[in-house]
Motif scaffolding. Sequence first.
Motif, PDB file in Angstrom:
ATOM      1  N   THR A 274      40.764 -12.826 -25.908  1.00  0.00           N
ATOM      2  CA  THR A 274      42.011 -12.680 -26.649  1.00  0.00           C
ATOM      3  C   THR A 274      42.411 -14.113 -27.189  1.00  0.00           C
ATOM      4  O   THR A 274      41.938 -15.153 -26.338  1.00  0.00           O
ATOM      5  CB  THR A 274      42.916 -12.220 -25.265  1.00  0.00           C
ATOM      6  OG1 THR A 274      42.546 -10.948 -24.880  1.00  0.00           O
ATOM      7  CG2 THR A 274      44.505 -11.950 -25.956  1.00  0.00           C
ATOM      8  N   GLN A 275      43.163 -13.924 -28.128  1.00  0.00           N
ATOM      9  CA  GLN A 275      43.835 -15.122 -28.594  1.00  0.00           C
ATOM     10  C   GLN A 275      44.663 -15.377 -27.929  1.00  0.00           C
ATOM     11  O   GLN A 275      46.182 -14.735 -27.926  1.00  0.00           O
ATOM     12  CB  GLN A 275      44.341 -15.097 -30.174  1.00  0.00           C
ATOM     13  CG  GLN A 275      42.982 -14.878 -31.070  1.00  0.00           C
ATOM     14  CD  GLN A 275      43.442 -15.041 -32.372  1.00  0.00           C
ATOM     15  OE1 GLN A 275      44.367 -15.314 -32.885  1.00  0.00           O
ATOM     16  NE2 GLN A 275      42.230 -14.620 -33.474  1.00  0.00           N
ATOM     17  N   ILE A 276      44.724 -16.261 -26.864  1.00  0.00           N
ATOM     18  CA  ILE A 276      45.774 -16.455 -25.924  1.00  0.00           C
ATOM     19  C   ILE A 276      47.157 -17.012 -26.303  1.00  0.00           C
ATOM     20  O   ILE A 276      48.213 -16.732 -25.641  1.00  0.00           O
ATOM     21  CB  ILE A 276      45.235 -17.226 -24.584  1.00  0.00           C
ATOM     22  CG1 ILE A 276      46.009 -17.285 -23.368  1.00  0.00           C
ATOM     23  CG2 ILE A 276      45.170 -18.750 -25.061  1.00  0.00           C
ATOM     24  CD1 ILE A 276      45.896 -16.105 -22.526  1.00  0.00           C
ATOM     25  N   VAL A 277      47.136 -17.810 -27.275  1.00  0.00           N
ATOM     26  CA  VAL A 277      48.606 -18.304 -27.726  1.00  0.00           C
ATOM     27  C   VAL A 277      49.151 -17.201 -28.325  1.00  0.00           C
ATOM     28  O   VAL A 277      50.685 -17.090 -28.084  1.00  0.00           O
ATOM     29  CB  VAL A 277      48.140 -19.557 -28.850  1.00  0.00           C
ATOM     30  CG1 VAL A 277      49.234 -20.158 -29.565  1.00  0.00           C
ATOM     31  CG2 VAL A 277      47.429 -20.455 -28.365  1.00  0.00           C
ATOM     32  N   SER A 278      48.633 -16.455 -29.215  1.00  0.00           N
ATOM     33  CA  SER A 278      49.506 -15.379 -29.597  1.00  0.00           C
ATOM     34  C   SER A 278      50.015 -14.449 -28.568  1.00  0.00           C
ATOM     35  O   SER A 278      51.183 -13.861 -28.457  1.00  0.00           O
ATOM     36  CB  SER A 278      48.939 -14.392 -30.740  1.00  0.00           C
ATOM     37  OG  SER A 278      48.165 -15.316 -31.628  1.00  0.00           O
ATOM     38  N   LEU A 279      49.172 -14.140 -27.650  1.00  0.00           N
ATOM     39  CA  LEU A 279      49.674 -13.298 -26.313  1.00  0.00           C
ATOM     40  C   LEU A 279      50.828 -13.817 -25.641  1.00  0.00           C
ATOM     41  O   LEU A 279      51.748 -13.215 -25.316  1.00  0.00           O
ATOM     42  CB  LEU A 279      48.504 -13.109 -25.551  1.00  0.00           C
ATOM     43  CG  LEU A 279      48.733 -12.358 -24.457  1.00  0.00           C
ATOM     44  CD1 LEU A 279      48.686 -10.732 -24.630  1.00  0.00           C
ATOM     45  CD2 LEU A 279      47.421 -12.574 -23.345  1.00  0.00           C
ATOM     46  N   LEU A 280      50.653 -15.067 -25.344  1.00  0.00           N
ATOM     47  CA  LEU A 280      51.845 -15.793 -24.857  1.00  0.00           C
ATOM     48  C   LEU A 280      53.037 -16.141 -25.409  1.00  0.00           C
ATOM     49  O   LEU A 280      54.233 -16.075 -25.007  1.00  0.00           O
ATOM     50  CB  LEU A 280      51.166 -17.295 -24.300  1.00  0.00           C
ATOM     51  CG  LEU A 280      49.901 -16.965 -23.155  1.00  0.00           C
ATOM     52  CD1 LEU A 280      49.777 -18.617 -22.670  1.00  0.00           C
ATOM     53  CD2 LEU A 280      50.386 -16.319 -22.052  1.00  0.00           C
ATOM     54  N   LYS A 281      52.711 -15.983 -26.969  1.00  0.00           N
ATOM     55  CA  LYS A 281      54.057 -16.276 -27.673  1.00  0.00           C
ATOM     56  C   LYS A 281      54.924 -14.889 -27.485  1.00  0.00           C
ATOM     57  O   LYS A 281      56.209 -14.714 -27.304  1.00  0.00           O
ATOM     58  CB  LYS A 281      53.768 -16.388 -29.109  1.00  0.00           C
ATOM     59  CG  LYS A 281      53.565 -17.828 -29.567  1.00  0.00           C
ATOM     60  CD  LYS A 281      53.149 -17.966 -30.867  1.00  0.00           C
ATOM     61  CE  LYS A 281      52.910 -19.324 -31.592  1.00  0.00           C
ATOM     62  NZ  LYS A 281      52.536 -19.551 -32.762  1.00  0.00           N
ATOM     63  N   GLU A 282      54.333 -13.638 -27.608  1.00  0.00           N
ATOM     64  CA  GLU A 282      54.770 -12.652 -27.345  1.00  0.00           C
ATOM     65  C   GLU A 282      55.416 -12.436 -25.911  1.00  0.00           C
ATOM     66  O   GLU A 282      56.488 -11.912 -25.891  1.00  0.00           O
ATOM     67  CB  GLU A 282      53.769 -11.392 -27.444  1.00  0.00           C
ATOM     68  CG  GLU A 282      53.314 -11.094 -29.191  1.00  0.00           C
ATOM     69  CD  GLU A 282      54.569 -10.959 -29.941  1.00  0.00           C
ATOM     70  OE1 GLU A 282      55.328 -10.104 -29.643  1.00  0.00           O
ATOM     71  OE2 GLU A 282      54.401 -11.677 -31.002  1.00  0.00           O
ATOM     72  N   ALA A 283      54.792 -12.718 -25.007  1.00  0.00           N
ATOM     73  CA  ALA A 283      55.440 -12.813 -23.667  1.00  0.00           C
ATOM     74  C   ALA A 283      56.588 -13.598 -23.394  1.00  0.00           C
ATOM     75  O   ALA A 283      57.454 -13.139 -22.829  1.00  0.00           O
ATOM     76  CB  ALA A 283      54.143 -13.277 -22.637  1.00  0.00           C
ATOM     77  N   THR A 284      56.577 -14.927 -23.983  1.00  0.00           N
ATOM     78  CA  THR A 284      57.666 -15.618 -23.748  1.00  0.00           C
ATOM     79  C   THR A 284      59.022 -15.045 -24.904  1.00  0.00           C
ATOM     80  O   THR A 284      59.934 -14.895 -24.159  1.00  0.00           O
ATOM     81  CB  THR A 284      57.315 -16.985 -24.693  1.00  0.00           C
ATOM     82  OG1 THR A 284      56.080 -17.502 -24.196  1.00  0.00           O
ATOM     83  CG2 THR A 284      58.420 -17.870 -24.538  1.00  0.00           C
ATOM     84  N   LYS A 285      58.815 -14.112 -25.809  1.00  0.00           N
ATOM     85  CA  LYS A 285      60.062 -13.651 -26.714  1.00  0.00           C
ATOM     86  C   LYS A 285      60.491 -12.659 -25.441  1.00  0.00           C
ATOM     87  O   LYS A 285      61.627 -12.524 -25.646  1.00  0.00           O
ATOM     88  CB  LYS A 285      59.409 -13.090 -27.931  1.00  0.00           C
ATOM     89  CG  LYS A 285      59.120 -14.080 -28.865  1.00  0.00           C
ATOM     90  CD  LYS A 285      58.574 -13.402 -29.989  1.00  0.00           C
ATOM     91  CE  LYS A 285      58.119 -14.247 -31.115  1.00  0.00           C
ATOM     92  NZ  LYS A 285      57.513 -13.375 -32.352  1.00  0.00           N
ATOM     93  N   THR A 286      59.537 -12.026 -24.950  1.00  0.00           N
ATOM     94  CA  THR A 286      60.307 -10.782 -23.998  1.00  0.00           C
ATOM     95  C   THR A 286      60.868 -11.467 -22.709  1.00  0.00           C
ATOM     96  O   THR A 286      61.904 -10.985 -22.332  1.00  0.00           O
ATOM     97  CB  THR A 286      59.088 -10.043 -23.637  1.00  0.00           C
ATOM     98  OG1 THR A 286      58.356  -9.340 -24.429  1.00  0.00           O
ATOM     99  CG2 THR A 286      59.464  -8.827 -22.532  1.00  0.00           C
ATOM    100  N   ALA A 287      60.356 -12.674 -22.286  1.00  0.00           N
ATOM    101  CA  ALA A 287      61.058 -13.347 -21.037  1.00  0.00           C
ATOM    102  C   ALA A 287      62.352 -13.820 -21.417  1.00  0.00           C
ATOM    103  O   ALA A 287      63.271 -14.031 -20.802  1.00  0.00           O
ATOM    104  CB  ALA A 287      60.170 -14.375 -20.603  1.00  0.00           C
ATOM    105  N   GLN A 288      62.577 -14.313 -22.714  1.00  0.00           N
ATOM    106  CA  GLN A 288      63.643 -14.809 -23.220  1.00  0.00           C
ATOM    107  C   GLN A 288      65.040 -13.959 -23.318  1.00  0.00           C
ATOM    108  O   GLN A 288      65.919 -14.527 -23.141  1.00  0.00           O
ATOM    109  CB  GLN A 288      63.422 -15.469 -24.586  1.00  0.00           C
ATOM    110  CG  GLN A 288      62.824 -16.936 -24.324  1.00  0.00           C
ATOM    111  CD  GLN A 288      62.739 -17.338 -26.047  1.00  0.00           C
ATOM    112  OE1 GLN A 288      61.655 -17.257 -26.878  1.00  0.00           O
ATOM    113  NE2 GLN A 288      63.868 -18.026 -26.251  1.00  0.00           N
TER     114      GLN A 288
END
Length: 580
Positions: A277-291
């Motif tokens: 998995t491209q971890i950066v893209s994955l964590l960007k999406e998770a960050t948007k959800t958490a925000q």
Amino acid sequence: MRISIYARYVLILVAVITTSEYAVMILFDLTGLEDSLSQEAEALFDSFLLIIISAAPIYFWVIKPVIRLSQDYQLKLKLLVEALDGAADVVIITDSNANMTYINRAFTTVTGYSQDEVIGKNPRILQSGKQSKAFYSTMWDTIITTGKWSGEVWNKRKNGELFLESLRIKSIKDDAGDVKSYIGIITDITETRQQEELLAKTQKIESIGMLVGGVAHNFNNMLAAIMGKAYLAQQMTTDPEANQHLIDIEEISNDAALIVSQLLSYSHDSIKHKEATQIVSLLKEATKTAQLGISEDIEFITNFTTEKLIVYCDQMEIQQVLMNLINNARDSLTTSLPRRISVTVESKPWEGCPRSDTCPVCNSEVAHVVIEDTGSGIDEDHLKHIFDPFFTTKGIGEGTGLGLSMTMGTVESHGGVINVSSTVGVGTKVEICLPLTDKIVEDGEQKQQPILASTDETILIIDDDEVVRSTLSQILLSLGYSVLIANNGKTGLSKFRENVEKVSLVICDIIMPVMDGIRAVEEIRKEKPELPVIFVTGYSSKKLDESIHYNELTTTVSKPFTVNELSYDVHRLLHPDAKA
């Protein structure tokens, strides 16, 4: 009539003295001393002889037993006092005015007050303020009326900490019926109540998980139909604008499917699936959800590297880890100024890490994820236990104490490490290192077109949802396959037996009425063991996954799925030696 033991000894004493006196009188008569002595001398001599004769019987039959009985009572009293003082429950004895006259050691352990601080005072010094005056008024009315009361009370320790207690009070009356004292027994049930609440939350989560699973099953069926219909519509239009709308529908459906997948992951019933998995893209999406759960007065800073960092991971689990840590950071900012959370993702060489000597990560490079806040911080004593299960610094009902322990378990299951550093009043920094992999992430653009049927092959579709069944049938027909359909396992089994030679592959839902998919496939393979099977389900479950007998001719596809994914799976199972 039964007499008391002390009355019995009095009777023995009287009998011994009477008998001794009678013996003295006989002695006087036989010796004639009565006639030869004066009245005063006779009285003295009588007393002397009485003492001599009765001393031994009185000692052995009265004094010695009474002494022994008294010692036994003293021993029992001592044991009783020791038992009372050593009891785990708090014991309070008060006078008739409810002022404390005795407390045991447990009182000090539970409340923090010493004996010198409370003797002579009223137990109201423990009141927390959480109960009203009416509560205490009702309590005392009950004690006066019935002589006893029991219930739960919130009290306060010496250090100000609140605790929940089970309290039992009983009044002790004298022979006249007047209250002479009260006895109170207190059991600290704070921890017990927390465990009960945790159990209730766990059961609630399990119930929510079941509900989510049921909703996801139906919702994924609808998404599968929507995506299938969008694909079919694309095949029927040449209008670029309309085609773009249909592509947008597919993308929106994929996003909705991801949300459902996240819900299933939170219900702890989803199948764990690790992939490059491209971890950066994955964590960007998770960050948007958490925000979405962070108020606007909190400054949220992100710093993501532009490098493509590839991590072999379960995407849902890693997203959960980041969102949980961001939520913890948010909770720590309640009274802090400034209020800031930062998330950083970058590559980091293993050799440059100051912890490399003890770090279990063996890869030369790691994805370094840092979540930092300016919150209240964690003191050193709490920091030692921060990853312990059920340990939490939050108040009752505000946390289970499982978040960080589960986070550490997830990180370590991915071969990574997590470290927490914190300063009280300054903030907390959480660092996660996940090993990078050399695996190449498949580019979705490589599979633009679905694979068409190469020969005349018949596929049996077994699904209880009419829309899914119809849409799937139309898709397979558009790909060049012949199709047979059935609405449950029993009907599917009959349809298979009518077309044993024609059926080349079975696409089967798992959860269906009358006969489920797993049992239907077992019956089908009794007659045709080498028949390829694709299980499709809108409810990804570990239990379901464990009940499927996988081999090279069996795979599972989760609803919703793209036409490309389905066509590749069908082609791979029908032509295992062919290249896609």
